[in-house]
Design a protein around this motif. Sequence first.
Motif, PDB file in Angstrom:
ATOM      1  N   VAL A 145       0.846  -1.187   0.000  1.00  0.00           N
ATOM      2  CA  VAL A 145       0.000   0.000   0.000  1.00  0.00           C
ATOM      3  C   VAL A 145       0.886   1.243   0.000  1.00  0.00           C
ATOM      4  CG1 VAL A 145      -1.628   1.355   1.367  1.00  0.00           C
ATOM      5  CG2 VAL A 145      -1.873  -1.123   1.262  1.00  0.00           C
ATOM      6  N   VAL A 146       0.598   2.160  -0.888  1.00  0.00           N
ATOM      7  CA  VAL A 146       1.295   3.444  -0.864  1.00  0.00           C
ATOM      8  C   VAL A 146       0.276   4.532  -0.581  1.00  0.00           C
ATOM      9  CG1 VAL A 146       2.561   5.143  -2.211  1.00  0.00           C
ATOM     10  CG2 VAL A 146       3.122   2.720  -2.432  1.00  0.00           C
ATOM     11  N   VAL A 147       0.575   5.353   0.394  1.00  0.00           N
ATOM     12  CA  VAL A 147      -0.337   6.414   0.759  1.00  0.00           C
ATOM     13  C   VAL A 147      -0.013   7.659  -0.061  1.00  0.00           C
ATOM     14  CG1 VAL A 147      -1.053   7.940   2.618  1.00  0.00           C
ATOM     15  CG2 VAL A 147      -0.709   5.508   3.061  1.00  0.00           C
ATOM     16  N   VAL A 148      -1.025   8.210  -0.691  1.00  0.00           N
ATOM     17  CA  VAL A 148      -0.838   9.329  -1.597  1.00  0.00           C
ATOM     18  C   VAL A 148      -1.408  10.602  -0.986  1.00  0.00           C
ATOM     19  CG1 VAL A 148      -1.323  10.208  -3.904  1.00  0.00           C
ATOM     20  CG2 VAL A 148      -1.114   7.749  -3.531  1.00  0.00           C
ATOM     21  N   ASP A 149      -0.637  11.655  -1.015  1.00  0.00           N
ATOM     22  CA  ASP A 149      -1.082  12.959  -0.531  1.00  0.00           C
ATOM     23  C   ASP A 149      -1.218  13.007   0.990  1.00  0.00           C
ATOM     24  OD1 ASP A 149      -1.711  15.636  -1.099  1.00  0.00           O
ATOM     25  OD2 ASP A 149      -3.849  15.251  -0.904  1.00  0.00           O
ATOM     26  N   ARG A 150      -0.526  12.120   1.649  1.00  0.00           N
ATOM     27  CA  ARG A 150      -0.431  12.115   3.098  1.00  0.00           C
ATOM     28  C   ARG A 150       0.955  11.584   3.472  1.00  0.00           C
ATOM     29  NH1 ARG A 150      -2.266  14.327   6.910  1.00  0.00           N
ATOM     30  NH2 ARG A 150      -1.610  15.845   5.368  1.00  0.00           N
ATOM     31  N   ALA A 151       1.625  12.238   4.384  1.00  0.00           N
ATOM     32  CA  ALA A 151       2.882  11.680   4.872  1.00  0.00           C
ATOM     33  C   ALA A 151       2.534  10.719   5.998  1.00  0.00           C
ATOM     34  CB  ALA A 151       3.797  12.771   5.383  1.00  0.00           C
ATOM     35  N   ILE A 152       3.226   9.609   6.038  1.00  0.00           N
ATOM     36  CA  ILE A 152       2.900   8.623   7.045  1.00  0.00           C
ATOM     37  C   ILE A 152       4.200   7.935   7.401  1.00  0.00           C
ATOM     38  CG2 ILE A 152       2.490   6.596   5.617  1.00  0.00           C
ATOM     39  CD1 ILE A 152      -0.114   6.226   7.130  1.00  0.00           C
ATOM     40  N   ASP A 153       4.318   7.557   8.645  1.00  0.00           N
ATOM     41  CA  ASP A 153       5.632   7.106   9.067  1.00  0.00           C
ATOM     42  C   ASP A 153       5.540   5.913   9.996  1.00  0.00           C
ATOM     43  OD1 ASP A 153       8.278   7.118   9.013  1.00  0.00           O
ATOM     44  OD2 ASP A 153       8.581   8.762  10.418  1.00  0.00           O
ATOM     45  N   ASP A 154       4.718   4.948   9.614  1.00  0.00           N
ATOM     46  CA  ASP A 154       4.548   3.811  10.512  1.00  0.00           C
ATOM     47  C   ASP A 154       5.405   2.630  10.091  1.00  0.00           C
ATOM     48  OD1 ASP A 154       3.380   3.121   8.199  1.00  0.00           O
ATOM     49  OD2 ASP A 154       1.410   2.657   9.022  1.00  0.00           O
ATOM     50  N   GLY A 155       6.265   2.851   9.095  1.00  0.00           N
ATOM     51  CA  GLY A 155       7.135   1.769   8.678  1.00  0.00           C
ATOM     52  C   GLY A 155       6.433   0.696   7.868  1.00  0.00           C
ATOM     53  N   GLU A 156       5.150   0.866   7.614  1.00  0.00           N
ATOM     54  CA  GLU A 156       4.404  -0.143   6.864  1.00  0.00           C
ATOM     55  C   GLU A 156       4.209   0.230   5.410  1.00  0.00           C
ATOM     56  OE1 GLU A 156       3.626  -2.904   8.072  1.00  0.00           O
ATOM     57  OE2 GLU A 156       3.566  -2.679  10.241  1.00  0.00           O
ATOM     58  N   HIS A 157       4.230   1.530   5.146  1.00  0.00           N
ATOM     59  CA  HIS A 157       3.946   1.972   3.780  1.00  0.00           C
ATOM     60  C   HIS A 157       4.976   2.982   3.301  1.00  0.00           C
ATOM     61  CE1 HIS A 157       0.291   1.790   6.279  1.00  0.00           C
ATOM     62  NE2 HIS A 157      -0.191   1.028   5.326  1.00  0.00           N
ATOM     63  N   CYS A 158       5.044   3.091   1.981  1.00  0.00           N
ATOM     64  CA  CYS A 158       5.644   4.282   1.410  1.00  0.00           C
ATOM     65  C   CYS A 158       4.562   5.355   1.425  1.00  0.00           C
ATOM     66  CB  CYS A 158       6.053   4.059  -0.041  1.00  0.00           C
ATOM     67  SG  CYS A 158       7.466   2.971  -0.255  1.00  0.00           S
ATOM     68  N   SER A 159       4.994   6.607   1.383  1.00  0.00           N
ATOM     69  CA  SER A 159       4.007   7.655   1.207  1.00  0.00           C
ATOM     70  C   SER A 159       4.579   8.771   0.354  1.00  0.00           C
ATOM     71  CB  SER A 159       3.551   8.203   2.562  1.00  0.00           C
ATOM     72  OG  SER A 159       4.582   8.930   3.176  1.00  0.00           O
ATOM     73  N   VAL A 160       3.692   9.434  -0.354  1.00  0.00           N
ATOM     74  CA  VAL A 160       4.074  10.550  -1.198  1.00  0.00           C
ATOM     75  C   VAL A 160       3.151  11.697  -0.840  1.00  0.00           C
ATOM     76  CG1 VAL A 160       4.337  11.382  -3.541  1.00  0.00           C
ATOM     77  CG2 VAL A 160       4.681   8.976  -3.047  1.00  0.00           C
ATOM     78  N   ALA A 161       3.718  12.800  -0.455  1.00  0.00           N
ATOM     79  CA  ALA A 161       2.860  13.874   0.012  1.00  0.00           C
ATOM     80  C   ALA A 161       3.431  15.224  -0.392  1.00  0.00           C
ATOM     81  CB  ALA A 161       2.709  13.806   1.519  1.00  0.00           C
ATOM     82  N   VAL A 162       2.644  16.227  -0.133  1.00  0.00           N
ATOM     83  CA  VAL A 162       3.100  17.591  -0.305  1.00  0.00           C
ATOM     84  C   VAL A 162       3.052  18.207   1.084  1.00  0.00           C
ATOM     85  CG1 VAL A 162       2.701  19.766  -1.493  1.00  0.00           C
ATOM     86  CG2 VAL A 162       2.142  17.610  -2.617  1.00  0.00           C
ATOM     87  N   ASN A 163       3.991  19.052   1.362  1.00  0.00           N
ATOM     88  CA  ASN A 163       4.056  19.637   2.701  1.00  0.00           C
ATOM     89  C   ASN A 163       2.879  20.592   2.934  1.00  0.00           C
ATOM     90  OD1 ASN A 163       4.664  21.033   5.039  1.00  0.00           O
ATOM     91  ND2 ASN A 163       6.877  20.979   4.643  1.00  0.00           N
ATOM     92  N   ASP A 164       1.829  20.049   3.536  1.00  0.00           N
ATOM     93  CA  ASP A 164       0.601  20.817   3.698  1.00  0.00           C
ATOM     94  C   ASP A 164       0.731  21.912   4.738  1.00  0.00           C
ATOM     95  OD1 ASP A 164      -1.091  19.707   1.778  1.00  0.00           O
ATOM     96  OD2 ASP A 164      -1.524  17.981   3.039  1.00  0.00           O
ATOM     97  N   VAL A 165       1.559  21.663   5.737  1.00  0.00           N
ATOM     98  CA  VAL A 165       1.753  22.703   6.748  1.00  0.00           C
ATOM     99  C   VAL A 165       2.395  23.926   6.091  1.00  0.00           C
ATOM    100  CG1 VAL A 165       2.875  23.270   8.928  1.00  0.00           C
ATOM    101  CG2 VAL A 165       1.959  20.973   8.568  1.00  0.00           C
TER     102      VAL A 165
END
Lengths: 365, 365
Positions: free
Chosen positions: A170-190
């Motif tokens: 599973v790759v999470v899109v448009d959210r940063a996530i850091d649980d070691g289970e997925h890759c993620s691709v995001a934009v710095n929303d802050v």
Amino acid sequence: MAADSAPSPLPEGDGTSRVTARRRKARRRAAGVKAVAAAAGVSLGTVSNVLNRPEVVSPVTRAKVEAAMASLGFVRNESARQLRAGSSRILAYLMLDAGNPFFTDVAKGVEDAAREAGLSVFLCNSNEDADREADYLDLLEQQRVQGILITPIDQNSSRLSKLPARGTPVVVVDRAIDDGEHCSVAVNDVLGGELAIAHLLELGHDRIAYVGGPNTIGQVLDRRDGARRALRKAGKPPENLIEITTGALTVAEGRGAGQRLAGLPAARRPTAAFCANDLLALGLLQQCVSLGLRVPEDLAIVGYDDIEFAAAAAVPLTSVRQPRQLLGRTAAELLLDESSNPDHEHQRVTFTPELVVRTSTRGTL
Amino acid sequence: MAADSAPSPLPEGDGTSRVTARRRKARRRAAGVKAVAAAAGVSLGTVSNVLNRPEVVSPVTRAKVEAAMASLGFVRNESARQLRAGSSRILAYLMLDAGNPFFTDVAKGVEDAAREAGLSVFLCNSNEDADREADYLDLLEQQRVQGILITPIDQNSSRLSKLPARGTPVVVVDRAIDDGEHCSVAVNDVLGGELAIAHLLELGHDRIAYVGGPNTIGQVLDRRDGARRALRKAGKPPENLIEITTGALTVAEGRGAGQRLAGLPAARRPTAAFCANDLLALGLLQQCVSLGLRVPEDLAIVGYDDIEFAAAAAVPLTSVRQPRQLLGRTAAELLLDESSNPDHEHQRVTFTPELVVRTSTRGTL
DNA sequence: TCGAGTTGCTGAAAGGTTTCAAGAAGATTG
DNA sequence: CAATCTTCTTGAAACCTTTCAGCAACTCGA
């Protein structure tokens, strides 16, 4: 203006018509490899080779088999193929809202990358509904798709973290996530939120509204946090941010927010609004304009995503741009790596957003 | 205004970052019914019954099996299920352009109807590309989906007519078709074109452009025919229609058309343009406004579809409205009937479009 | 107590494909 | 000409589930 009532599908006075044809279906059982083998006078294994490793079959045999396939209308049964071979040629992108051009642009990036790798993409739409999201995740896992790209409603869902352990990347899109289970691709929303508010502060605005919701959606929260941080940096209390919480990130909700804003007495009404996405901003803009507020003189508006329609709006919209297609492409590439490279390591990719200033804040100088 | 260059995914000076985590995948083979049966101390058949006919299993046995499933993380293998049971629980909608809100609205109708029937919908995007459409049709047929809804690029494709004979029902959406092989659900596009032009003629326009393309798309042709018919009815030669052919039905192509139109000397330039869809119209509008043409004074514009963004445009857009969600819902219902009702008869449902007049033609009276 | 009816569970067969060890036929070499 | 390689083809096993006829055990009424 036309009435909103839906046209009826029945042959009524409004000209809608329904024409029926009589014709029965004749659904015979489809021909399988067995039938093809018999027709071509070869064995099952040879037919399978024609399908999967044509180069090992002699040209003349191959021609016979292909002719048999054509004449029988053979269609490979993908369920059986997948059951035996164990691998699927399909990627799925579970979108948060298919009606939001931001996500369809992301999907385009996903499709391009998948196509280059010879895979197909099924799009699913959770429509910001947690039940639907859960149903689709179950379905996709049961289908044993190669992998799932998802823009989740709630990125902490336990369902999400269970999938990779059971074999579906599973790759999470448009959210940063850091649980070691997925890759993620995001934009710095802050950062995006910060850019928007810094811009408004620079233009001298003081009473600023933040329009967004529901607060279960990570993007909504991050952008708000960025907004607060910008205020803090400018030495203003973050409580100054007037929060208007919406039920979804849609044009209709944006119009609702416009109604609320325009209803305030001018002295208390914010002079600027930052919206969690462009759909909200467009709805807000439309409603405010139709209620007689001038944009940006009475109310400056900043959107988020910079979808194509933002530039074509009633008042061209200042917005925070995200690299939409690249987001999708990168996510798909990470997924492909995860499912093919045994040395894959999870990555968290973060892109940087960019403020695009247009008339809705700057005016027509 | 910001540069158009894409942000890089590498950790560069622009703040984009890529964080890597080390963690290996441990993909073990998934537990199947067999493992569950063993763990629960029952037979395969009982596990299957828990899955498919829970009411025939005694509560205590069912609990044991469910516990075993949970502890083993059992996920039903849909390929095997479908292979054996022979039926899929999936519908597909193959869209012409997922980036066009018109089609995502149609998709919403499809999903609602499917969900009510307990089915799921996979969305596919041909993106106006015939190769992609063909690939997806092959894939979906191989997947043995319950049925396919499609807005085709070319409704005469032989591929389309072969599918139903081989057992995959197909319903054509947004195109009327009468080959006895499919149901179809459409809106009367000829009438829609007629409404648009009649409106412009009534406003006194004489030099009218039709912006649309490519001419392989049925909707484009029908709407043009409607336009011509309206001219004929008004006693004007249909050749008067100034045709601008675009390469696709997108905002970008609309901008291109705007460039061409605005470049003409005022004396030869049309005073009104009817666009084959709202995306073209929005692009045209945006480009013309930015080149200094006034809408509707210098150029009146009529779009088609009445997507949500039409009303929020720079100049609110007059458009021909179609019952988008109802279109999708009706199509899905026809498909469900076809695949479940042995007495199904193919139908051709035609809805009636409706002109919605806004500022882009009427001005702000 | 017997027979019939009910309820719950079993185990083998089937569904269409891919894989793979092994065999057949033909080509090449010494 | 025998031995060795190549090139193609074969047929059975395996993938995981659902189905269904049949069996065992129980309940109930007479």
